[in-house]
Write an enzyme that holds these catalytic residues in place. Structure first.
Site, mmCIF file in Angstrom:
data_model
loop_
_atom_site.group_PDB
_atom_site.id
_atom_site.type_symbol
_atom_site.label_atom_id
_atom_site.label_comp_id
_atom_site.label_asym_id
_atom_site.label_seq_id
_atom_site.Cartn_x
_atom_site.Cartn_y
_atom_site.Cartn_z
ATOM 1 N N LYS A 31 0.852 -1.213 0.000
ATOM 2 C CA LYS A 31 0.000 0.000 0.000
ATOM 3 C C LYS A 31 0.879 1.252 0.000
ATOM 4 C CE LYS A 31 -1.751 1.522 4.043
ATOM 5 N NZ LYS A 31 -1.464 2.936 4.339
ATOM 6 N N ASN A 32 1.892 1.261 0.871
ATOM 7 C CA ASN A 32 2.665 2.492 1.080
ATOM 8 C C ASN A 32 3.708 2.770 0.013
ATOM 9 O OD1 ASN A 32 1.067 2.912 3.252
ATOM 10 N ND2 ASN A 32 2.598 2.364 4.797
ATOM 11 N N ARG A 63 -4.744 11.003 4.345
ATOM 12 C CA ARG A 63 -3.791 12.095 4.365
ATOM 13 C C ARG A 63 -2.671 11.940 3.350
ATOM 14 N NH1 ARG A 63 0.397 12.036 6.597
ATOM 15 N NH2 ARG A 63 0.261 14.150 7.380
ATOM 16 N N CYS A 85 -5.262 12.362 12.072
ATOM 17 C CA CYS A 85 -6.020 11.107 12.023
ATOM 18 C C CYS A 85 -5.934 10.517 13.421
ATOM 19 C CB CYS A 85 -5.441 10.174 10.962
ATOM 20 S SG CYS A 85 -3.903 9.482 11.482
ATOM 21 N N ARG A 103 -0.222 14.713 12.721
ATOM 22 C CA ARG A 103 0.346 14.455 11.384
ATOM 23 C C ARG A 103 0.409 15.732 10.527
ATOM 24 N NH1 ARG A 103 -1.586 8.715 9.395
ATOM 25 N NH2 ARG A 103 0.386 8.815 8.261
ATOM 26 N N PRO A 104 1.141 16.710 10.988
ATOM 27 C CA PRO A 104 1.296 17.947 10.215
ATOM 28 C C PRO A 104 2.065 17.700 8.920
ATOM 29 C CG PRO A 104 2.833 17.897 12.045
ATOM 30 C CD PRO A 104 1.946 16.692 12.207
ATOM 31 N N VAL A 105 2.069 18.706 8.046
ATOM 32 C CA VAL A 105 2.812 18.578 6.777
ATOM 33 C C VAL A 105 3.844 19.701 6.646
ATOM 34 C CG1 VAL A 105 1.054 17.280 5.517
ATOM 35 C CG2 VAL A 105 0.932 19.789 5.570
ATOM 36 N N ASP A 106 4.277 20.238 7.785
ATOM 37 C CA ASP A 106 5.227 21.366 7.761
ATOM 38 C C ASP A 106 6.532 21.033 7.033
ATOM 39 O OD1 ASP A 106 5.396 19.617 10.066
ATOM 40 O OD2 ASP A 106 7.030 20.857 10.772
ATOM 41 N N ASP A 134 4.603 0.674 11.982
ATOM 42 C CA ASP A 134 3.420 0.005 11.417
ATOM 43 C C ASP A 134 3.306 -1.457 11.825
ATOM 44 O OD1 ASP A 134 3.484 1.785 8.231
ATOM 45 O OD2 ASP A 134 2.865 2.363 10.251
ATOM 46 N N ILE A 172 7.331 7.369 16.955
ATOM 47 C CA ILE A 172 6.996 8.045 15.687
ATOM 48 C C ILE A 172 5.683 8.817 15.775
ATOM 49 C CG2 ILE A 172 6.569 7.697 13.211
ATOM 50 C CD1 ILE A 172 9.423 6.995 13.982
ATOM 51 N N ARG A 201 -8.728 -0.599 4.550
ATOM 52 C CA ARG A 201 -7.902 0.460 3.947
ATOM 53 C C ARG A 201 -6.565 -0.101 3.490
ATOM 54 N NH1 ARG A 201 -7.645 6.109 7.003
ATOM 55 N NH2 ARG A 201 -6.231 6.311 5.250
#
Ligand code: EPZ
Length: 421
Positions: free
Chosen positions: A22-23, A92, A116, A121-124, A308, A330, A400
């Site tokens: 998936k990833n 996301r 989530c 889970r920022p995207v900075d 994970d 994490i 998912r």
């Protein structure tokens, strides 16, 4: 909402073929936005997250054709560069469209992905990197509004080896002027696979899979369609989930179709705990493991212990002989499987970002609720070995990221049935 009814305990036996990762699939499908031609894939996994990303790409004008196990993605003529909140909020990883859109069109409007269950889970880091490449970025009504004349190659040092930020910046750098160096890049195998996909389109990348990656910017006309259909690597997290299920059930299972080298830390930990594993180049054979002993582990960026696999490992630790300790470094909220496992008799004490697990003889079946993808997997593993029936609710979380997991487990001898809800 569907639920799964699991009758335990069962011993798993036989072999299971792992689906494509998936990833790796998600960033690689997004990378087709860079390609002004049809790209062929084989065995793209049927997952909720994959259909979500395809919906987002199709909303921009990407054309998808499916025949059998082949999927063709054609971004020759995109109609817009907008990723809507209605879709982005469900996954996301959609923020990954930012890089390719900026690179190819110099403009992008991407909804800020919400947090989530497992964290804010920022995207900075993504945005810092894009600005280093020359993008002008501002946030307006919950959207990332980005534009640039033409991205320019730069040296970007990531404050944290973020998987998503590394992927986003790799894709942005492909069509930038000049070379981009990413320092402290994530080194996960999925990053390597994205690099392999881009290299297959004619991109020059050095150091993929290491902490220092160089992407040589190029003109879009130099990208060339690859005659071979692209096959994404096997899903190491799914593989780890089945390996742990086999160990917990004391069964004899061959897990194949992935690269065990991608799970070195996990396999070493399991072996130290007493698991009997035969490790091949593209399979792991689990042979009737005895009851294992406890361990201490801390999640970390690759090649450390993968976050994970943390929940699944805790499921195993709940029934080993002795105590274990798990520290999650994490994500800030990735222990939501703990209270649900407690309902099945697991003895887990949380202290900050650590969990102390006291191994018990047996678990008992119970109704439990899924909260996020990997927590759901942990609950399935517990239910497989618990005495009696468990009802696993809200399995859409599971769907998912695990392709046909109930069918695969049934084939291995699990007593599991899906109740459509
Ligand atoms: C990817 O998420 C995976 N998702 C996750 O898998 C995985 O857990 C994670 O990498 C870590 O390995 C996909 O690949 C689709 P990160 P990603 O950016 O890219 C912080 C699963 O179960 N951070 O490496 O979002 C962030 O908050 C999923 O399959 C920032 O602070 O992970 C987190 O604490 C769950 N700012 C940490 O870094 C940023 O700009 C790791 O995030 C980006 C990240």
């Amino acid at each position: 909402m569907d639920k799964l009814i699991v009758e335990g305990p069962s011993k798993l036996n036989g072999s299971v073929h792992i689906s494509s990762a998936k990833n790796a699939t998600l960033p690689i499908l997004v990378a087709t936005l860079l390609c002004p031609y049809p790209v062929k894939f084989v065995d793209i996994p049927e997952l909720m997250d994959v259909s979500t990303i395809l919906k987002i790409l199709q909303s921009m004008g990407l054309k998808i054709t499916k025949n059998g196990n082949e999927l063709i993605a054609d971004a020759s003529n995109l109609e817009n560069q907008h990723a809507d909140y209605s879709l982005v909020k469900t996954m996301r990883a959609s923020v990954l469209v930012l890089g390719p859109l900026l690179a190819r069109y110099g403009v992008a409007s991407v909804s800020l992905p919400g947090g989530c269950a497992i964290g804010a889970r920022p995207v900075d880091i993504h945005l810092m990197g894009m600005e280093k490449l020359g993008a002008e970025i501002h946030i307006e009504n919950g959207y990332i509004k980005a534009k640039c004349e033409k991205l320019k190659g730069a040296t970007i040092t990531l404050p944290f080896p973020s998987v998503g930020a590394t992927e986003n910046l790799m894709m942005a750098a492909v069509l930038a002027e000049g070379n981009t160096i990413i320092e402290n890049a994530a080194m996960e195998p999925e990053i390597d696979d994205l690099a392999d996909f881009l290299i297959a389109q004619g991109v020059k990348i050095e150091g993929a899979g290491t902490s220092r990656m160089i992407i040589h910017g190029m003109d879009i006309k130099a990208l060339k369609p690859n005659p071979k259909s692209y096959r994404v690597i096997g899903d190491r997290i799914e593989a780890a989930t089945f390996i742990i299920a086999a160990i917990m059930s004391g069964g004899d299972v061959r897990v194949e179709g992935f690269i065990p080298k991608h799970l070195t830390y996990v396999l070493e930990t399991l072996t130290k705990m007493g698991a009997k594993l035969e490790i091949g180049t593209d399979f792991v054979h689990i042979k009737n493991s005895p009851r294992l002993k406890g361990a201490a582990l801390e999640t970390a960026p690759y090649p450390g212990f993968p976050t994970d696999v943390q929940a699944q490992m805790m499921a195993l630790m709940s029934i080993v002989n002795g105590d274990s300790i798990v520290t999650e470094t994490i994500f800030e909220n990735r222990f939501m499987h703990v209270p649900e496992m407690g309902r099945m008799g697991a003895k887990v004490t949380l202290k900050g970002n650590s969990a102390l697990i006291e191994g018990v003889e047996t678990l008992s079946g119970a109704p439990v609720m899924c909260t996020d993808l990997r927590a759901s997997a942990a609950l399935i593993l517990c239910a497989l070995v618990a005495q009696g029936e468990s009802e696993i609710q809200r399995v859409y979380h599971l769907d998912r990221g695990y392709e046909k997991i109930d069918e695969k487990l049934t084939k291995l001898g699990a007593k599991i049935r899906r109740v459509k809800g």
